[in-house]
Structure formats: structure tokens, C-alpha cells
Design an enzyme around this catalytic site. Sequence first.
Site, PDB file in Angstrom:
ATOM      1  N   HIS A  18       0.808  -1.216   0.000  1.00 22.68           N
ATOM      2  CA  HIS A  18       0.000   0.000   0.000  1.00 22.68           C
ATOM      3  C   HIS A  18       0.841   1.266   0.000  1.00 22.68           C
ATOM      4  O   HIS A  18       0.432   2.287  -0.556  1.00 22.68           O
ATOM      5  CB  HIS A  18      -0.975  -0.042   1.177  1.00 22.68           C
ATOM      6  CG  HIS A  18      -2.021  -1.105   1.017  1.00 22.68           C
ATOM      7  ND1 HIS A  18      -2.700  -1.671   2.076  1.00 22.68           N
ATOM      8  CD2 HIS A  18      -2.513  -1.707  -0.105  1.00 22.68           C
ATOM      9  CE1 HIS A  18      -3.554  -2.567   1.619  1.00 22.68           C
ATOM     10  NE2 HIS A  18      -3.452  -2.609   0.305  1.00 22.68           N
ATOM     11  N   HIS A  41      -7.168  -8.378  -8.210  1.00 23.34           N
ATOM     12  CA  HIS A  41      -7.548  -9.269  -7.112  1.00 23.34           C
ATOM     13  C   HIS A  41      -7.942  -8.387  -5.926  1.00 23.34           C
ATOM     14  O   HIS A  41      -7.218  -8.281  -4.941  1.00 23.34           O
ATOM     15  CB  HIS A  41      -6.394 -10.203  -6.741  1.00 23.34           C
ATOM     16  CG  HIS A  41      -5.990 -11.131  -7.838  1.00 23.34           C
ATOM     17  ND1 HIS A  41      -5.271 -10.718  -8.953  1.00 23.34           N
ATOM     18  CD2 HIS A  41      -6.188 -12.468  -8.007  1.00 23.34           C
ATOM     19  CE1 HIS A  41      -5.059 -11.757  -9.746  1.00 23.34           C
ATOM     20  NE2 HIS A  41      -5.597 -12.830  -9.198  1.00 23.34           N
ATOM     21  N   SER A  99      -6.757  -2.372  -1.076  1.00 25.31           N
ATOM     22  CA  SER A  99      -6.203  -1.553  -2.152  1.00 25.31           C
ATOM     23  C   SER A  99      -7.265  -0.818  -2.966  1.00 25.31           C
ATOM     24  O   SER A  99      -7.035   0.344  -3.344  1.00 25.31           O
ATOM     25  CB  SER A  99      -5.310  -2.403  -3.054  1.00 25.31           C
ATOM     26  OG  SER A  99      -5.949  -3.588  -3.456  1.00 25.31           O
ATOM     27  N   GLU A 117     -12.925  -9.146  -8.626  1.00 27.06           N
ATOM     28  CA  GLU A 117     -12.868 -10.126  -7.548  1.00 27.06           C
ATOM     29  C   GLU A 117     -13.679 -11.357  -7.947  1.00 27.06           C
ATOM     30  O   GLU A 117     -14.857 -11.251  -8.282  1.00 27.06           O
ATOM     31  CB  GLU A 117     -13.416  -9.545  -6.251  1.00 27.06           C
ATOM     32  CG  GLU A 117     -13.466 -10.519  -5.087  1.00 27.06           C
ATOM     33  CD  GLU A 117     -12.139 -11.244  -4.853  1.00 27.06           C
ATOM     34  OE1 GLU A 117     -12.160 -12.486  -4.743  1.00 27.06           O
ATOM     35  OE2 GLU A 117     -11.087 -10.570  -4.790  1.00 27.06           O
ATOM     36  N   ASP A 142     -12.676 -13.227 -12.945  1.00 25.80           N
ATOM     37  CA  ASP A 142     -11.245 -13.450 -12.845  1.00 25.80           C
ATOM     38  C   ASP A 142     -10.499 -12.207 -13.332  1.00 25.80           C
ATOM     39  O   ASP A 142     -10.733 -11.718 -14.441  1.00 25.80           O
ATOM     40  CB  ASP A 142     -10.859 -14.660 -13.687  1.00 25.80           C
ATOM     41  CG  ASP A 142      -9.357 -14.902 -13.695  1.00 25.80           C
ATOM     42  OD1 ASP A 142      -8.836 -15.406 -12.690  1.00 25.80           O
ATOM     43  OD2 ASP A 142      -8.723 -14.549 -14.707  1.00 25.80           O
ATOM     44  N   GLY A 143      -9.594 -11.718 -12.497  1.00 28.19           N
ATOM     45  CA  GLY A 143      -8.902 -10.482 -12.820  1.00 28.19           C
ATOM     46  C   GLY A 143      -7.958 -10.593 -13.996  1.00 28.19           C
ATOM     47  O   GLY A 143      -7.824  -9.649 -14.789  1.00 28.19           O
ATOM     48  N   ASP A 168      -2.362  -8.580  -7.546  1.00 28.83           N
ATOM     49  CA  ASP A 168      -2.073  -8.990  -6.164  1.00 28.83           C
ATOM     50  C   ASP A 168      -2.735 -10.340  -5.897  1.00 28.83           C
ATOM     51  O   ASP A 168      -3.697 -10.432  -5.134  1.00 28.83           O
ATOM     52  CB  ASP A 168      -2.597  -7.907  -5.209  1.00 28.83           C
ATOM     53  CG  ASP A 168      -2.448  -8.285  -3.745  1.00 28.83           C
ATOM     54  OD1 ASP A 168      -1.553  -9.101  -3.438  1.00 28.83           O
ATOM     55  OD2 ASP A 168      -3.222  -7.786  -2.924  1.00 28.83           O
TER      56      ASP A 168
END
Length: 285
Positions: A18, A41, A99, A117, A142-143, A168
Site C-alpha cells: 500500500h 484481485h 487496495s 474479484e 477473474d482479474g 495482487d
Amino acid sequence: MNYRHAFHAGNHADVIKHVVLLAACDALLAKPTPVFAVDTHAGRGLYRLDAEASRRTGEAEGGIGRLADVARQCAPVERYLQAVQACRMAQGPDAYPGSPWLLAHALREQDRIAACELQPEEARALKAVFADDRRVAVHARDGYAALKALLPPRIGETRFGRGLVLVDPPYEAQLAEFDAALAALRDALQRWPQGIQMLWYPIKQRRLLRPFLRRARALDARSILVAELMVRPDDSPLRMNGSGMLVLNAPWKFDEPLREALPALAKGLGEAGASWHLEWLKAPA
């Protein structure tokens, strides 16, 4: 997937991730043109450090819980803690921002965020967090696959030339996750070559990351920066001893705030043998 970030929110890995994320946002906001951000994610966006999951691991106590003294001496860490405090003023004293929340806090009215997500429960919670924020689009998918649809970014008549991608993943596949992540970054660079691309990765034993770093160095990016924080020696393959951020297309002088933050974080969060590493795999031209 069984991974739930609620068990790890606010730990040392979140702190470095972060701090770097907010530094990237600040670099982008130096110009007035709109920014587009993708979080592949995203998790649930907001966590409670007083919840059972967080209390069971106690990881936040060894992460954000140790940073009060560090912040007084380090502007990038103070910047991060101010963002966390803004979250707590809005959501309660035990809140911790994921995030996507930090992106929404840092960016402006003209900017846009896509938060992806896959887990249904987490995606529902994420949608609830941003139900009233028209800047944030939540994608329950799915990212990695979403990047193909989202890049290059365009909303209506607005084309976004500037922005970032944060990858991530949970690393449930462990080292095999690097294959999927590097493939996604390679494709994202082709679709959006001017975007900042960032990958968070865990470190157990750093020598095992050498093949990954060699492959990362070969990516077709204008610049490639590695920032790593080790909170203990990498002498055990059974625990996460640190983590890092791979930053592709890192802006000029992007290493400067990190060169200030990393030693402060190693001192504030680390055990005996803690260390940090900052290296340009490819320096900006």
C-alpha cells in the site's frame, strides 16, 4: 480458492504494497489528465481488524500496529497512515482499507477504477463498499481474464492514456502463480504500454525468485523496478519472510520515496536480520 485476505489485512505485506501503491497514485496525480486504475484481485475492499479472522492471526499487530513511530520520521509512511486514518474516520476505529479503497481515496472525480474479484462473497462485499461511488466499477470475475476486456481503457468518449494495473494474487499455486502473473503483465503491456503495471509477490527464500526476476527483466517495459521488504531472514521455506513489488513503467524518480520508506519499514517492522532491497532491473531512459 480458499484464501481470505481478512486473516492477513494490515500485515507487513499490506504495508509495503500500500505504500508503493499510494506512491504510484501520487506520481500519476502530478498531471491533470484522467487516470484509470485496475485492481485484478481486489478482495472485499474493507476489513475489520477487530474481527475474528484478524484477531486469530494477529498479523496486523506486526504490521500497521507498529508504524506510529516510523511515520514521524518518514513522509511516505505518514502518507499511508493518513489514508488509513481517513478510512477509520469514515468506517470506524478498527477499519483497514484494502487496495481498492485506497485507490478510491487517492484518485479524483475524473478518474475511474475497475476492481475485479472472483470469489462471490468477497465480490458482494466489494460491491456494497462502492455502491455509491460511480467512479468504481466492480467486476465479479477473474482479474487476469478481465485485463483483456478492460485494456486499453476507454469509457464512453474518454480514452485513458495514464493509469495503473495492480496484480495482487493469493499465490495459492505458489511459484506457479508467477507464470500466470507474468503472462498477464506481458499482455497488459502490449494492450496498454504506457500504464504502470505492479505485481505484489511473497518472499520465503529469495533465491527461489531468481528465475522469476530474470523473466521479469525481459518484459518490454520502459523501466522495471523491484522494491522488497524482508521482516526476517529468508531462512525458512515454511513462512512468508517478506514481500516485494515489481513495478513496470515506474516513473522517473519513483525510487526516491521508496528509498526513504523501505529502510524505515525494515527498522520498524522487522525482527533481527530484517532487510530491504531496491533495484532498477531496467532504469528509466
